[in-house]
Design a protein around this motif. Structure first.
Motif, PDB file in Angstrom:
ATOM      1  N   GLU A   1       0.834  -1.209   0.000  1.00 36.22           N
ATOM      2  CA  GLU A   1       0.000   0.000   0.000  1.00 36.22           C
ATOM      3  C   GLU A   1       0.866   1.255   0.000  1.00 36.22           C
ATOM      4  O   GLU A   1       0.565   2.237  -0.667  1.00 36.22           O
ATOM      5  CB  GLU A   1      -0.909   0.027   1.233  1.00 36.22           C
ATOM      6  CG  GLU A   1      -2.078  -0.926   1.162  1.00 36.22           C
ATOM      7  CD  GLU A   1      -2.848  -0.996   2.482  1.00 36.22           C
ATOM      8  OE1 GLU A   1      -4.047  -1.278   2.432  1.00 36.22           O
ATOM      9  OE2 GLU A   1      -2.252  -0.787   3.547  1.00 36.22           O
TER      10      GLU A   1
ATOM     11  N   PHE B   1       0.965   4.187  -2.754  1.00 32.70           N
ATOM     12  CA  PHE B   1       0.721   5.597  -2.410  1.00 32.70           C
ATOM     13  C   PHE B   1       1.831   6.475  -2.999  1.00 32.70           C
ATOM     14  O   PHE B   1       1.558   7.473  -3.681  1.00 32.70           O
ATOM     15  CB  PHE B   1       0.647   5.751  -0.888  1.00 32.70           C
ATOM     16  CG  PHE B   1       0.699   7.181  -0.417  1.00 32.70           C
ATOM     17  CD1 PHE B   1      -0.372   8.039  -0.621  1.00 32.70           C
ATOM     18  CD2 PHE B   1       1.823   7.674   0.236  1.00 32.70           C
ATOM     19  CE1 PHE B   1      -0.317   9.360  -0.201  1.00 32.70           C
ATOM     20  CE2 PHE B   1       1.881   8.991   0.657  1.00 32.70           C
ATOM     21  CZ  PHE B   1       0.803   9.837   0.439  1.00 32.70           C
ATOM     22  N   HIS B   2       3.082   6.077  -2.762  1.00 31.32           N
ATOM     23  CA  HIS B   2       4.201   6.903  -3.247  1.00 31.32           C
ATOM     24  C   HIS B   2       4.270   6.884  -4.781  1.00 31.32           C
ATOM     25  O   HIS B   2       4.585   7.899  -5.398  1.00 31.32           O
ATOM     26  CB  HIS B   2       5.517   6.431  -2.624  1.00 31.32           C
ATOM     27  CG  HIS B   2       5.673   6.895  -1.212  1.00 31.32           C
ATOM     28  ND1 HIS B   2       6.076   8.164  -0.885  1.00 31.32           N
ATOM     29  CD2 HIS B   2       5.441   6.275  -0.028  1.00 31.32           C
ATOM     30  CE1 HIS B   2       6.093   8.304   0.431  1.00 31.32           C
ATOM     31  NE2 HIS B   2       5.718   7.161   0.970  1.00 31.32           N
TER      32      HIS B   2
ATOM     33  N   ARG C   1       1.721   6.523  -6.861  1.00 25.13           N
ATOM     34  CA  ARG C   1       0.632   7.357  -7.379  1.00 25.13           C
ATOM     35  C   ARG C   1       0.985   8.841  -7.225  1.00 25.13           C
ATOM     36  O   ARG C   1       0.680   9.637  -8.094  1.00 25.13           O
ATOM     37  CB  ARG C   1      -0.694   7.058  -6.660  1.00 25.13           C
ATOM     38  CG  ARG C   1      -1.209   5.649  -6.853  1.00 25.13           C
ATOM     39  CD  ARG C   1      -1.797   5.410  -8.223  1.00 25.13           C
ATOM     40  NE  ARG C   1      -3.082   6.054  -8.399  1.00 25.13           N
ATOM     41  CZ  ARG C   1      -3.607   6.332  -9.587  1.00 25.13           C
ATOM     42  NH1 ARG C   1      -2.933   6.058 -10.684  1.00 25.13           N
ATOM     43  NH2 ARG C   1      -4.780   6.908  -9.689  1.00 25.13           N
ATOM     44  N   LEU C   2       1.628   9.162  -6.090  1.00 25.00           N
ATOM     45  CA  LEU C   2       2.039  10.563  -5.870  1.00 25.00           C
ATOM     46  C   LEU C   2       3.027  11.024  -6.943  1.00 25.00           C
ATOM     47  O   LEU C   2       3.045  12.182  -7.321  1.00 25.00           O
ATOM     48  CB  LEU C   2       2.716  10.714  -4.504  1.00 25.00           C
ATOM     49  CG  LEU C   2       1.876  11.114  -3.307  1.00 25.00           C
ATOM     50  CD1 LEU C   2       2.780  11.413  -2.128  1.00 25.00           C
ATOM     51  CD2 LEU C   2       0.967  12.301  -3.559  1.00 25.00           C
ATOM     52  N   THR C   3       3.848  10.088  -7.395  1.00 31.17           N
ATOM     53  CA  THR C   3       4.847  10.434  -8.414  1.00 31.17           C
ATOM     54  C   THR C   3       4.212  10.506  -9.800  1.00 31.17           C
ATOM     55  O   THR C   3       4.870  10.933 -10.748  1.00 31.17           O
ATOM     56  CB  THR C   3       5.981   9.387  -8.416  1.00 31.17           C
ATOM     57  OG1 THR C   3       6.213   8.975  -7.086  1.00 31.17           O
ATOM     58  CG2 THR C   3       7.272   9.955  -8.956  1.00 31.17           C
ATOM     59  N   GLY C   4       2.978  10.064  -9.877  1.00 29.72           N
ATOM     60  CA  GLY C   4       2.278  10.152 -11.167  1.00 29.72           C
ATOM     61  C   GLY C   4       2.258   8.854 -11.940  1.00 29.72           C
ATOM     62  O   GLY C   4       1.911   8.841 -13.120  1.00 29.72           O
TER      63      GLY C   4
ATOM     64  N   GLN D   1      10.955   2.674  -2.189  1.00 30.82           N
ATOM     65  CA  GLN D   1      10.178   3.892  -2.465  1.00 30.82           C
ATOM     66  C   GLN D   1      10.974   4.863  -3.333  1.00 30.82           C
ATOM     67  O   GLN D   1      10.412   5.523  -4.212  1.00 30.82           O
ATOM     68  CB  GLN D   1       9.784   4.511  -1.114  1.00 30.82           C
ATOM     69  CG  GLN D   1       9.234   5.902  -1.116  1.00 30.82           C
ATOM     70  CD  GLN D   1      10.323   6.954  -1.057  1.00 30.82           C
ATOM     71  OE1 GLN D   1      10.268   7.931  -1.799  1.00 30.82           O
ATOM     72  NE2 GLN D   1      11.348   6.775  -0.233  1.00 30.82           N
TER      73      GLN D   1
END
Lengths: 275, 308
Positions: free
Chosen positions: B100, B104-105, B107-110, B152
């Motif tokens: 998870e 999250f990381h 998705r944050l990076t695109g 990450q």
């Protein structure tokens, strides 16, 4: 936009997994227990119309007070750790270098915290609706309105605490938010003491305090919404003289404006600070 | 030459409350990190390394000066997508599972869902955590959290990977894995900016280093240039022979002798190959012929002491 929702959903997910809702659930069990006992008591005096109408109304007042308290405390707890604690623990370092703007972090946290407050308030609104419905034998749709106004308590205190969290340490954030809540709460007793003992300074301070943390506007708004089903003589104990009139539209507007300004200030401060 | 990182008189001054005291954390720092290089960023505690890294990542604002990442400002979101970072002191959202957290990381990076579905198991495998993908981070040891931090940092296949003390919580096997990972990243043309106190590790993987002291770069360059080669050689022969020793003494000073081993000092670095030839020509069978070289630790100590 995606970053805001990702951070908001992470905040909500973490909050749910921290089981903060257990406190709310336990409080709801206490209210349900009260309703059960009251219903039993009322059934003994089934022919007494006062008992029949008073008990559900007390339930509503009690329930709303619980939502106010738990909602505000939960929002303050979550907001105090939202930024300050994440900086102290180094969680934000792995986030802030990503392709996102800092305002998205603040907004994401804010939305996440308020989503939890909303879920908590909705849970209580349903619970109160069902309790009143069961005890009064008819549906009061008005019972939905007061809890929605009560939702503004966590919005107000959560936003204010989030602002503190953007520049202070976790400990200081908690202290500042407790002071803010204390200032807001002190307005009513200060005004009452001022009037009873005729101390004009105290009344003036109370008049200023209501603008510093505008909780009193909300309190009077909640009373106004409760007046639909709670008789005036029961609300009288919570009101105090002419100052307790329902808030005007501009006072309600002030609360929303206050929250917006505090949120913008939080974004501005977080944008400017070194992390 | 293309630079991954360039700083121009980058300065950070911290002022105390009421501006009574000022602390110069980074003082007119000029640094150039070539693309595709493994760059060691060294310095004693309080030298300004972490502040520099935080400025490069946009977490701390410079007081003056400027910097560029791949020739662009850190405010450029496109540049941020090309950076991966493992902070020194960090703690992840520990109620999430490893999977998870990476989602999250990512998705944050695109990154899109399709790429993440492929990439997350891949990096977990790479850092040796695939068996714990569904475990919550709070159940992880410090070393495992550090591995997850590395996962990450490399998840979105960045071009510049900034590692701040990546092996501080790892056991020797973990350190070796990180070393291999850094070399693997280098072989793929990535730039690695490594801040570590483990100088032996740095020496093994870095092409270039910069030594920081008092917020300023004191030395910067390739390791082969910075590390001095002493004109001293440790030699071991299969069998000791007086003929060989006489030939050696004719062109070098023997500092110490112990059976078949001896240490000799020649006039300069250029005489070292001649000494080897001389021993072989005198009939000596060499087991070991090792010119002494300054270690990175020696250099580090020398530079730090020079500027004390």
């Amino acid at each position: 936009m995606r970053a805001i929702w990702l951070i908001a959903s992470l905040t909500l997910k973490e909050t749910m997994r921290r089981r903060l809702w257990v406190a709310s659930l336990l409080a709801s069990l206490a209210v349900v227990g009260f309703v059960f006992v009251a219903k039993l008591g009322a059934s003994v005096r089934a022919n007494d119309p006062i008992v029949q109408s008073v008990v559900p109304r007390i339930t509503l007042i009690l329930g709303l007070d619980v939502v106010k308290f738990f909602g505000s405390v939960m929002a303050m707890t979550l907001a105090s750790g939202a930024i300050a604690l994440e900086i102290e623990r180094g969680m934000l370092y792995a986030v802030l270098y990503k392709p996102l703007r800092r305002y998205q972090v603040v907004l994401g946290k804010w939305i996440g915290i308020l989503s939890f407050a909303l879920l908590n308030t909705l849970f209580w609104a349903v619970l109160l609706y069902v309790c009143v419905r069961l005890m009064m034998g008819r549906a009061y749709w008005e019972t939905w309105r007061a809890p929605l106004v009560v939702l503004l308590y966590p919005v107000l205190f959560g936003t204010l605490t989030l602002l503190f969290s953007t520049f202070a340490s976790t400990g200081l954030t908690i202290a500042l938010s407790i002071i803010a809540a204390g200032v807001a709460w002190s307005e009513k007793p200060m005004r009452e003491f001022g009037i009873v003992f005729d101390i004009e300074t105290l009344i003036n301070v109370a008049n200023n305090v209501r603008w510093i943390v505008p909780m009193n506007h909300l309190r009077r708004w909640v009373l106004e919404e409760m007046a639909v089903i709670v008789p005036e003589r029961m609300l009288a104990s919570q009101r105090f003289q002419a100052f307790e009139t329902p808030p005007g539209g501009w006072e309600i507007g002030y609360v929303f404006g206050y929250v917006a300004v505090v949120l913008l200030l939080a974004i501005f401060v977080f944008q400017k600070r070194d992390v | 030459m293309d630079w991954a990182i360039e700083t121009f008189n980058l300065t950070k001054i911290y002022l105390s409350l009421f501006r009574r005291r000022r602390l110069v954390a980074v003082d007119a720092l000029n640094l150039k990190v070539p693309v595709g290089c493994v760059f060691g960023f060294l310095g004693p505690n309080g030298a300004g390394k972490t502040t520099t890294i935080m400025m490069l990542l946009g977490c701390v604002y410079p007081t003056s000066g400027d910097f560029r990442i791949f020739g662009r400002s850190i405010r450029d979101m496109g540049v941020r997508r090309r950076i991966g970072f493992l902070p020194e002191k960090f703690q992840f959202h520990d109620l999430l599972t490893a999977e998870e957290l990476l989602w999250f990381h990512g998705r944050l990076t695109g990154m899109d869902r399709h790429t993440l579905a492929r990439r997350v198991p891949e990096v977990l495998e790479q850092v040796g955590l695939s068996a714990r993908a569904r475990s919550r981070v709070r159940e992880f040891s410090k070393g495992m959290q550090q591995r997850l931090g590395i996962a990450q940092a490399i998840l979105h296949d960045p071009d510049l990977i900034i590692l701040d003390e990546p092996t501080s919580a790892l056991d020797p096997l973990g350190r070796r894995d990180v070393r291999d990972l850094i070399l693997h990243l280098k072989s793929r043309g990535k730039t690695v900016f490594l801040n570590s106190h483990l100088l032996s590790e740095v020496e093994m993987v870095c092409d270039e280093v910069a030594i920081l002291r008092g917020g300023r770069v004191q030395r910067q360059g390739g390791l082969d240039v910075l590390l001095q080669v002493h004109p001293v050689v440790d030699v071991e022969l299969v069998e000791r022979s007086e003929g060989v020793m006489q030939a050696v003494r004719a062109m070098a000073t023997v500092i110490s002798e112990d059976g078949t081993r001896f240490t000799a000092e020649v006039g300069s670095e250029e005489d070292i190959p001649a000494l080897a030839r001389c021993i072989v020509q005198a009939g000596g069978d060499l087991i070991r012929f090792a010119p002494r070289r300054e270690s990175l630790e020696d250099l580090f100590v020398r530079v730090v002491e020079e500027h004390e």
